[in-house]
Scaffold this active site. Sequence first.
Site, PDB file in Angstrom:
ATOM      1  N   GLY A  17       0.834  -1.210   0.000  1.00  0.00           N
ATOM      2  CA  GLY A  17       0.000   0.000   0.000  1.00  0.00           C
ATOM      3  C   GLY A  17       0.862   1.251   0.000  1.00  0.00           C
ATOM      4  N   ALA A  18       1.990   1.195  -0.740  1.00  0.00           N
ATOM      5  CA  ALA A  18       2.995   2.267  -0.662  1.00  0.00           C
ATOM      6  C   ALA A  18       2.704   3.446  -1.581  1.00  0.00           C
ATOM      7  CB  ALA A  18       4.373   1.700  -0.997  1.00  0.00           C
ATOM      8  N   ASN A 102       0.920  -2.789   5.293  1.00  0.00           N
ATOM      9  CA  ASN A 102       0.173  -1.540   5.469  1.00  0.00           C
ATOM     10  C   ASN A 102      -1.093  -1.456   4.619  1.00  0.00           C
ATOM     11  OD1 ASN A 102      -0.114   1.551   5.863  1.00  0.00           O
ATOM     12  ND2 ASN A 102       0.194   1.331   3.647  1.00  0.00           N
ATOM     13  N   TYR A 177     -14.459  -3.339   9.011  1.00  0.00           N
ATOM     14  CA  TYR A 177     -13.192  -2.642   9.306  1.00  0.00           C
ATOM     15  C   TYR A 177     -12.763  -2.913  10.746  1.00  0.00           C
ATOM     16  CZ  TYR A 177      -9.549   0.905   9.086  1.00  0.00           C
ATOM     17  OH  TYR A 177      -8.324   1.548   9.102  1.00  0.00           O
ATOM     18  N   ALA A 179     -13.699  -5.380  12.731  1.00  0.00           N
ATOM     19  CA  ALA A 179     -13.345  -6.800  12.903  1.00  0.00           C
ATOM     20  C   ALA A 179     -11.970  -7.083  12.293  1.00  0.00           C
ATOM     21  CB  ALA A 179     -14.414  -7.678  12.263  1.00  0.00           C
TER      22      ALA A 179
END
Length: 272
Positions: A17-18, A102, A177, A179
């Site tokens: 997720g960069a 991430n 989200y 959970a």
Amino acid sequence: MSTPDRRLTNKTAIITGASSGIGRATALLFARHGCNLICSDIREDARPDRPEATPLTTVAECISLGARAIFVKADTSSAAEVEALIAAAVSGFGRLDIMVNNAGVAYDGADPQPIWEYPDEHWDHTIAVNLKGVFLGCKFAAKQMVGQEPGASGDRGWIVNMASVLGIGGTPNSASYVASKHGVLGLTKTVAWDCAPHRIHVNAVCPGYTATSMTAAFWDNKDVRARLDGMHPFRGLGTPEDIARAVLFLASEEASWITGVGLPVDGGYSSM
Ligand code: NAD
């Protein structure tokens, strides 16, 4: 131990997720600290609604900061793609020291729903990326780290998972989200035990609400923004750089006796 201002010299890190937000800020900070970077995402360009001003991709900006950096496309919910991502790091740089899991998605800001209306597809996709993606990142990174020689500090690696304050407590209309992030904290604790005998650190960061594309849905709503600001007693919403500094700490030799924690970085949100 490397110097505090070049803390990751000769280390190699994958950041998922960069391309935007917290992942991008983390990559840029790691680049400034001398790290080799594998920046990974489902797309190289940031989201069009990103708050970042620069037109440069994350990789281009890391290289402009003097780092060795490559982009590897990978969907973190795919075991084959995550395994190939780790292999790309090892073939490019010889080993993997740091894995930052991430990448994440959130539907609940733009489309909040109570549990009885909650769309199954939001649940399935959120759990696939936010929880299974972190599981796969831990699994394949640890597999590589366990088999490699320890570095000078005696550590074989550092894994940092992106949880949330919503992994510590709940909020309305956010089943998947909340959970998923509680799952990330549980996963972090058990993986820390598996990895500890091999001197691999496994920790999580729990950001409060942070100004990224993920929260951009709130920006235009002054009432929501004011309410969220008020839930963070210290200085209102966070910046991606606030979170990146905590990731750097947990990914460095400074965190010598730390494993299995979920570190809140939230301006005091979780102390309420
Ligand atoms: P963001 O939307 O700016 O960045 C998320 C990135 O993940 C994007 O670049 C996106 O393309 C990528 N991504 C999405 N699905 C993917 C997949 N399947 N495989 C690989 N990459 C994928 O959001 P952000 O705020 O920077 O979020 C980063 C992490 O921080 C997420 O895990 C999020 O849940 C967490 N977090 C964010 C906040 C916040 O308020 N922004 C708070 C707590 C936790």
